[in-house]
Design a protein around this motif. Structure first.
Motif, PDB file in Angstrom:
ATOM      1  N   ILE A 204      24.319  39.789 -36.096  1.00  0.00           N
ATOM      2  CA  ILE A 204      24.214  40.819 -35.057  1.00  0.00           C
ATOM      3  C   ILE A 204      22.806  40.809 -34.469  1.00  0.00           C
ATOM      4  N   ILE A 208      21.642  40.279 -30.518  1.00  0.00           N
ATOM      5  CA  ILE A 208      20.748  41.146 -29.736  1.00  0.00           C
ATOM      6  C   ILE A 208      19.590  40.326 -29.184  1.00  0.00           C
ATOM      7  N   LEU A 211      20.616  37.807 -26.358  1.00  0.00           N
ATOM      8  CA  LEU A 211      21.022  38.508 -25.146  1.00  0.00           C
ATOM      9  C   LEU A 211      19.787  38.986 -24.384  1.00  0.00           C
ATOM     10  N   VAL A 212      18.864  39.641 -25.104  1.00  0.00           N
ATOM     11  CA  VAL A 212      17.668  40.176 -24.441  1.00  0.00           C
ATOM     12  C   VAL A 212      16.764  39.041 -23.976  1.00  0.00           C
ATOM     13  N   LEU A 215      18.264  37.667 -20.801  1.00  0.00           N
ATOM     14  CA  LEU A 215      18.215  38.588 -19.665  1.00  0.00           C
ATOM     15  C   LEU A 215      16.789  38.836 -19.186  1.00  0.00           C
ATOM     16  N   LEU A 242      28.005  40.699 -30.509  1.00  0.00           N
ATOM     17  CA  LEU A 242      27.658  42.118 -30.542  1.00  0.00           C
ATOM     18  C   LEU A 242      28.889  43.005 -30.657  1.00  0.00           C
ATOM     19  N   PHE A 243      29.973  42.588 -29.994  1.00  0.00           N
ATOM     20  CA  PHE A 243      31.144  43.460 -30.024  1.00  0.00           C
ATOM     21  C   PHE A 243      32.157  43.061 -31.083  1.00  0.00           C
ATOM     22  N   PRO A 246      30.667  44.231 -35.496  1.00  0.00           N
ATOM     23  CA  PRO A 246      30.817  45.563 -36.113  1.00  0.00           C
ATOM     24  C   PRO A 246      32.198  45.820 -36.735  1.00  0.00           C
ATOM     25  N   PRO A 247      33.317  45.445 -36.100  1.00  0.00           N
ATOM     26  CA  PRO A 247      34.597  45.637 -36.807  1.00  0.00           C
ATOM     27  C   PRO A 247      34.669  44.859 -38.118  1.00  0.00           C
ATOM     28  N   VAL A 250      32.897  46.828 -40.674  1.00  0.00           N
ATOM     29  CA  VAL A 250      33.731  47.934 -41.141  1.00  0.00           C
ATOM     30  C   VAL A 250      34.802  47.420 -42.105  1.00  0.00           C
ATOM     31  N   LEU A 280      41.603  45.090 -38.247  1.00  0.00           N
ATOM     32  CA  LEU A 280      40.144  45.113 -38.118  1.00  0.00           C
ATOM     33  C   LEU A 280      39.584  43.701 -38.216  1.00  0.00           C
TER      34      LEU A 280
ATOM     35  N   MET B  33      30.392  50.223 -31.365  1.00  0.00           N
ATOM     36  CA  MET B  33      31.544  49.481 -31.878  1.00  0.00           C
ATOM     37  C   MET B  33      31.836  49.841 -33.333  1.00  0.00           C
ATOM     38  N   SER B  37      35.342  51.561 -34.510  1.00  0.00           N
ATOM     39  CA  SER B  37      36.247  51.035 -35.539  1.00  0.00           C
ATOM     40  C   SER B  37      36.578  52.120 -36.557  1.00  0.00           C
TER      41      SER B  37
END
Lengths: 659, 200
Positions: A204, A208, A211-212, A215, A242-243, A246-247, A250, A280, B33, B37
């Motif tokens: 993750i 980040i 991406l930064v 950009l 990034l998206f 996280p799942p 979890v 998930l 996110m 979840s």
């Protein structure tokens, strides 16, 4: 002996890690570690290792460490693969027991995806992206080092499981209820959960960071639509990470709460819901396969124009198709379990969205072919991998569309057809791409090229072996062989195809061995790259010497069009990258720091504590994490300045100063 | 160092600090996110109570309303701290930051009290999928707040030691972003978990 001592020994060394082969490997590894330590001590290299590598925040060095680690993991995952294939070469072979077989296919999948493919392309991102956009480093150099060390210690955690405590055995996606405590009481599953969690935090952070970086740190004039395609692929991969991660965090976290703290998320009792985990996991897992393939698409989009001496055909279409795949990849996860019983409406939606992805992917295929069309093609090693990729990936993509047909999937599901499909796209796409990229950027990383002749042999063996291994598996799947079978009875007609597949796997193994030999031989007999531009490249990294100095660009280039370096060469303006003595400015570079490796070691210690439920050790690791974070937050002197004279002298030595 | 109207706030003056702020926004997106979840898991599990209590049986709105007011107030005070920092009033910035972290601490202590009460009544997360989802979703928010308190303590220390440097202004700004984010998540928690829970 005291009872607690016996208990500890039994916990650390249960019967499944006392098999003769594992003990043999343990002894071998211990001896090699001792030999390396002895060499470092004798050559007085510990200080060098600490200063130059373990505490570095230079993206180029971090990239090199990623790639070396990934190659080691490719070896480990490859040995697992050969063990699996040896077990299946004839019916009723008992090379391994069923439990060990389960452990081996679990570690094979997990290692290859999380500890080989991902770090490999993180390494290539690190090596190439900042140089391609004309930046002096990534946006957050220290966070970059943290990402690497979290990955490295996550990988270490996962890999020690086979000699201490036992490996996980629930497959790379680790479905409950089998992964729950009730059915899987050993510590192996804990290793899986914590190793993936630790390295996932690192992933993750990498997302980040890139991406930064992309950009915010592009050279003046480099608009988004002037970026090299590999940078675009890094941008969309970062977004996906990034998206998607996280799942996963979890899913793994809730399983851990179930196993270690008695929660009831995915248990069979107390109305827990194992299918929730599957959802998930694949909300992460399907974007993950695009996370794995996008960088390869990016690499090929650099390799094809360079070795065809033509600009990329359909740049805009390439960008749009990357974005389309990114978007669609979030709407396909249910195709991993059409059999869940969500009903025809839901299944058809996910089946169609899956088939839709074939369209942008097909666009990319045609664009690479049209780029080659009429070009002056050089068959260097990176290009060979690309040429091998095209037919391989087309077959893999087509079988993917077959799997997306809902009704038919009830037949293919969990069979060798699926195994053949995803190896077809992940090996034929991702691994071919990563190796192409490795050969392509190797001179930029080390200053010398890999021997071409040996590289061709490595490709020839790997490519041939690949087809021989995986094509038979489609037919095995159609004939009803399910995945994860530890052995099969004779008389089903599977023997011949399995034997072919195993022979193919060993041919791939030979290909990998030649690749390692290729690296070692080329290191001994280096063919130096003195120009910095060995392939007659098109993008900015080739305007720098190989390897690039710590600060990359003494002068940040100005970009006016795509393939900026190629355009400069065409106009005869290559002197523009050289420095005049009056232009030299001081350059800020980040200082080395021990904080990232200390943070990762703390995570490692804490995780071991969690794996074995030694609470004191988990708390100790947690305190270490807090201390490292606090230290990092309070330290304010993180940069140093290179004075103009140092910069000028370095550039002079590289022959990059106007007289 | 007064900040004239119309120019950039101090935390954006330095490009490098601006890059870090963008990085933090991106991090918050990943945190969205994570919570999304957990919310999804909770909503699916809400009715899966097994032999345990239903949401309506264990939720008491009184303490939760108090928690809500405390957290919303703390979101206001952290903004006052940031406002003071932009006007270069160091003491005031530190003061409001300390108020914020004290409010945060009282929020967490109220939440822990609720959890302890449930567990003592025998309603552990072992009892049902609903309780597992509930404790994990609310607890993840609570541990975020706890982490934020730790961060605020370090930040206070840095402000005391080094004053309103450019880096510290940026850190205060990102901390305020984080704190507002937790406030917004709480609003969703309050509605989706507690309000919807007592109405079933």
């Amino acid at each position: 002996m005291r009872p607690w001592f016996i208990h500890l020994i039994k916990l650390l060394f249960p019967p499944q890690v006392l098999l003769p082969d594992i003990v043999g490997i343990d002894i071998g590894l211990t001896l090699s570690a001792l030999a390396i330590a002895l060499y470092l001590t004798k050559a007085r290299r510990w200080g060098w290792l600490w200063r130059e590598w373990l505490t570095t925040v230079d993206h180029k060095r971090i990239g090199i460490m990623y790639i070396i680690a990934a190659l080691i993991m490719l070896f480990r995952g490859g040995v697992d693969a050969l063990m699996i294939r040896s077990q299946l070469i004839v019916p009723e072979a008992h090379f391994m027991g069923a439990q060990q077989y389960d452990e081996v296919f679990t570690t094979h999948g997990t290692v290859m995806i999380f500890f080989m493919a991902m770090p490999f392309f993180f390494g290539l991102f690190n090596v190439a992206v900042p140089l391609m956009i004309g930046a002096r480093d990534v946006a957050f150099p220290r966070l970059n080092a943290i990402s690497f060390w979290l990955f490295a210690f996550g990988a270490a955690l996962f890999n020690i499981s086979f000699s201490i405590g036992g490996s996980p055995s629930a497959g790379w996606f680790s479905y409950p209820p089998y992964s729950e405590l009730q059915f899987n009481p050993g510590v192996g599953e804990n290793y899986y959960l914590l190793a993936l969690q630790v390295s996932g935090i690192g992933s993750i952070a990498t997302g980040i960071n890139f991406l930064v970086t992309i950009l915010k740190l592009r050279a003046p004039g480099m608009t988004l639509m002037k970026m090299p395609l590999f940078v675009w692929s890094a941008l969309v991969t970062s977004t996906l990470i990034l998206f998607a991660f996280p799942p996963l965090t979890v899913a793994l976290g809730l399983t851990m709460l179930d196993r270690l703290f008695g929660a009831s998320f995915f248990t069979l009792a107390h109305e827990g819901m194992p299918m929730m985990y599957a959802n998930l996991f694949w909300i992460f897992g399907h974007p993950e396969v695009y996370i794995l393939i996008m960088p390869a698409f990016g690499i090929f989009s650099e390799v094809v124009p360079t070795f065809s001496r033509k600009p990329l055909f359909g740049y805009e279409a390439m960008v749009i198709s990357l974005l389309a795949i990114t978007f669609l990849s979030y709407g396909v996860w249910v195709h991993h379990f059409f059999e869940m019983g969500a009903g025809p409406g839901v299944n058809v939606f996910f089946g169609l969205s899956t088939m839709l992805i074939a369209i942008p992917t097909g666009v990319k295929m045609f664009n690479w072919l049209f780029t080659m069309w009429g070009g002056r093609i050089r068959l260097s090693v990176p290009m060979l991998w690309q040429l091998g990729f095209i037919p391989t990936f087309v077959v893999g993509g087509a079988s993917g569309v077959m799997l997306a047909a809902v009704a038919a999937d009830y037949q293919y599901h969990n069979s060798y057809f699926v195994i053949a499909h995803f190896h077809n796209v992940i090996v034929g796409g991702t691994v071919f791409g990563l190796l192409s990229g490795m050969y392509y950027w190797w001179p930029k990383m080390f200053g010398w090229k890999l021997n071409e002749r040996q590289g061709r042999w490595a490709f020839a063996f790997f490519f041939t072996g690949f087809w021989l291994t995986f094509m038979p598996q489609y037919f095995l799947g159609l004939e009803g062989m399910t995945r994860r079978m530890a052995s099969y009875p004779p008389g089903l007609g599977w023997g011949g195809l399995n034997a072919m597949s195993t022979i193919g796997a060993f041919i791939m193994g030979v290909g990998f061995a030649i690749l390692v030999y290729n690296i070692a031989w080329s290191r001994m007999h280096p063919e130096w790259d003195t120009t910095g531009d060995p392939w007659d490249g098109r993008t900015l990294e080739w305007s720098l010497p190989s390897p690039a100095p710590a600060y990359n660009f003494a002068r940040i280039p100005e970009v006016h069009e795509r393939d900026a370096w190629w355009a400069m060469k065409q106009r005869g303006e290559t002197d523009a990258v050289k420095l005049s003595p009056d232009q030299v400015e001081p350059i800020h570079v980040p200082k080395n720091t021990p904080m990232p490796i200390c943070l990762a070691v703390s995570f490692f210690v804490g995780s071991i504590g969690m794996v074995f439920a030694w609470h004191w050790m988990a708390i100790l690791g947690g305190l270490g994490v807090v201390a490292a974070l606090a230290y990092g937050s309070l330290e304010d002197d993180t940069d140093r300045e290179l004075d103009p004279t140092t910069v000028l002298n370095t550039e002079k030595r590289l022959g990059r100063v106007h007289p | 160092m007064n900040n004239p109207i119309g120019s950039l706030p101090a935390e954006f003056e330095n490009t490098h600090e601006g890059v870090k702020i963008l990085g933090f926004w991106v991090f918050l997106a990943t945190d969205v996110m994570l919570f999304a979840s957990l919310f999804a898991v909770y909503v699916v599990y809400r009715s899966r109570v097994a032999l345990g209590p239903t949401p309506a049986q264990i939720f008491a709105l009184g303490p939760v309303l108090a928690e809500t007011l405390i957290l919303l107030t703390s979101s206001f005070t952290v903004s006052l701290s940031l406002y003071a920092a932009r006007q270069s009033r160091l003491k005031s910035a530190i003061g409001w930051l300390v108020v914020t972290l004290l409010l945060g601490a009282s929020f967490v202590s109220l939440e822990i009290r609720e959890f302890v009460k449930d567990v003592l009544a025998g309603h552990t997360w072992h009892q049902s999928a609903f309780l597992s989802g509930f404790f994990t979703l609310v607890g993840t928010h609570g541990s975020h707040v706890t982490f934020g308190i730790g961060w605020a303590v370090l930040l206070t220390l840095e402000l005391v030691l080094r004053g309103l440097t450019v880096a510290n202004r940026r850190k205060l700004f990102t901390f305020a972003l984080y704190w507002h984010f937790l406030d917004i998540v709480w609003i969703f928690l309050f509605s989706v978990v507690y309000l919807a829970g007592v109405m079933t």
